[in-house]
Design an enzyme around this catalytic site. Structure first.
Site, mmCIF file in Angstrom:
data_model
loop_
_atom_site.group_PDB
_atom_site.id
_atom_site.type_symbol
_atom_site.label_atom_id
_atom_site.label_comp_id
_atom_site.label_asym_id
_atom_site.label_seq_id
_atom_site.Cartn_x
_atom_site.Cartn_y
_atom_site.Cartn_z
ATOM 1 N N ASP A 131 -10.947 2.985 3.623
ATOM 2 C CA ASP A 131 -11.225 1.547 3.586
ATOM 3 C C ASP A 131 -12.731 1.286 3.405
ATOM 4 O OD1 ASP A 131 -9.409 -0.552 3.632
ATOM 5 O OD2 ASP A 131 -8.992 -0.361 5.772
ATOM 6 N N GLN B 282 -4.718 -1.331 9.450
ATOM 7 C CA GLN B 282 -4.626 -2.673 8.885
ATOM 8 C C GLN B 282 -5.205 -3.694 9.869
ATOM 9 O OE1 GLN B 282 -3.624 -3.210 5.762
ATOM 10 N NE2 GLN B 282 -3.939 -5.410 5.908
ATOM 11 N N LYS C 245 0.839 -1.205 0.000
ATOM 12 C CA LYS C 245 0.000 0.000 0.000
ATOM 13 C C LYS C 245 0.874 1.256 0.000
ATOM 14 C CE LYS C 245 -3.854 -2.397 2.150
ATOM 15 N NZ LYS C 245 -4.676 -2.712 3.331
HETATM 16 N N1 GUN Z 1 -6.747 -6.796 6.127
HETATM 17 C C1 GUN Z 1 -7.013 -7.577 5.052
HETATM 18 N N2 GUN Z 1 -7.606 -6.846 4.082
HETATM 19 C C2 GUN Z 1 -7.724 -5.591 4.551
HETATM 20 C C3 GUN Z 1 -8.239 -4.372 4.009
HETATM 21 O O1 GUN Z 1 -8.738 -4.308 2.888
HETATM 22 N N3 GUN Z 1 -8.157 -3.293 4.814
HETATM 23 C C4 GUN Z 1 -7.628 -3.353 6.051
HETATM 24 N N4 GUN Z 1 -7.616 -2.237 6.760
HETATM 25 N N5 GUN Z 1 -7.142 -4.448 6.590
HETATM 26 C C5 GUN Z 1 -7.182 -5.560 5.839
#
Ligand code: GUN
Length: 285
Positions: free
Chosen positions: A120, A97, A53
């Site tokens: 998100d 996350q 990311k």
């Molecule tokens: N953990 C696995 N996929 C995601 C996601 O799309 N966003 C976040 N914040 N955590 C994750």
């Protein structure tokens, strides 16, 4: 019939180039779109996601900040960090996350993120906006699936009106929001569980099948109507340790009209839509 591949890498490249261009326009106005990624603990999958990311931001002209805390971080301290990021004008998107360590209430943390920075799309305000058709951030994975459908027919899109979409998997971050997005396009939507009785009877009726369970071979060739569009959200490992999805790709590709591969399908689209959401947060600021 052999299915046409829906290439998530190629589509991502195209969408990321558009993001980079819009980011440059914003920077010329003195606004650098900024994403804060917060990681707590050392979950190995999270390490990879977070790194990807941050790199995707750097590659496309977005500013990113990674805040990595030990697994022992008290919940109150994390909430204080979220509050500071909510108030920081250089940060337009805040992403925590998941998963978080067990002593932290993930819902409490997600709901502490300002809805204006909820890139998100996990906040109840974002979920509610999607539910009632108001503008708001959409969760990145289902948003990416919709973009893949829009890319079909040489970019003219797949017309969902009156079509039957079957979504296998009911998570808050994929199955449920995706069902709403498909409904908005006038599809008929069935949401299934992997344990749904006679799942095959459901999927055989489907024009579009989305598998988002997190288990190999949830969808096999005998369950697919010839010509159907198959979207594979799964991320699993096979016996040789290689990345694979929820769909028996080699079997299903003989029957489907379109199919997304794993890797190179939905995966890159998720991060791409995070960039799109962050850019839009900055454009709205
Ligand atoms: N953990 C696995 N996929 C995601 C996601 O799309 N966003 C976040 N914040 N955590 C994750």
């Amino acid at each position: 019939m052999t299915a046409q591949l829906i290439d998530g890498n190629a589509l991502s490249k195209q969408l990321r180039a558009e993001v980079a261009q819009r980011a440059a326009t914003l920077r010329a106005r003195g606004i650098t779109p900024g994403l804060a990624v917060v990681q707590v603990g050392e979950n190995p999958a999270s390490q990879v996601y977070v790194r990807n990311k941050v790199k995707a931001c750097e590659d496309n002209g977005l500013h990113s900040v990674l805040e990595h805390y030990p697994a022992t971080l008290p919940e109150a301290d994390l909430l204080a960090r979220i509050d500071a990021l909510n108030k920081n004008p250089a940060i337009h998107g805040v992403l925590v996350q998941l998963p978080l360590p067990p002593h932290i209430d993930a819902q409490k943390v997600i709901q502490a993120i300002s809805p204006a920075k909820d890139v998100d799309g996990f906040h109840v305000a974002s979920a509610g906006a999607l539910m009632v058709g108001l503008p708001g951030f959409r969760p990145c994975t289902p948003y990416g699936c919709m973009k893949m459908l829009e890319s079909l027919n040489a970019g003219k899109g797949y017309d969902l009106r009156g079509k039957h979409a079957v979504v296998i998997g009911r998570s808050n971050i994929v199955g449920k929001p995706l069902a709403l997005m498909l409904l908005q396009k006038n599809a008929t939507v069935t949401i299934c569980h992997s344990a749904t009785q006679n799942l095959k009877a459901m999927t055989l009726q489907a024009d579009v099948i989305v598998a988002a369970v997190g288990k190999r071979n949830v969808l096999t060739a005998d369950m697919v109507k010839p010509g159907a569009v198959v979207i594979d959200v799964g991320m699993n490992r096979n016996d040789e340790g290689k990345l694979c999805g929820d769909v028996d790709f080699e079997g299903v590709r003989q029957v489907a009209g379109y199919i997304t591969p794993v890797p190179g399908g939905v995966g890159p689209m998720t991060i791409t839509m995070l960039l799109v959401n962050t850019l839009e947060a900055a454009e709205r600021s």
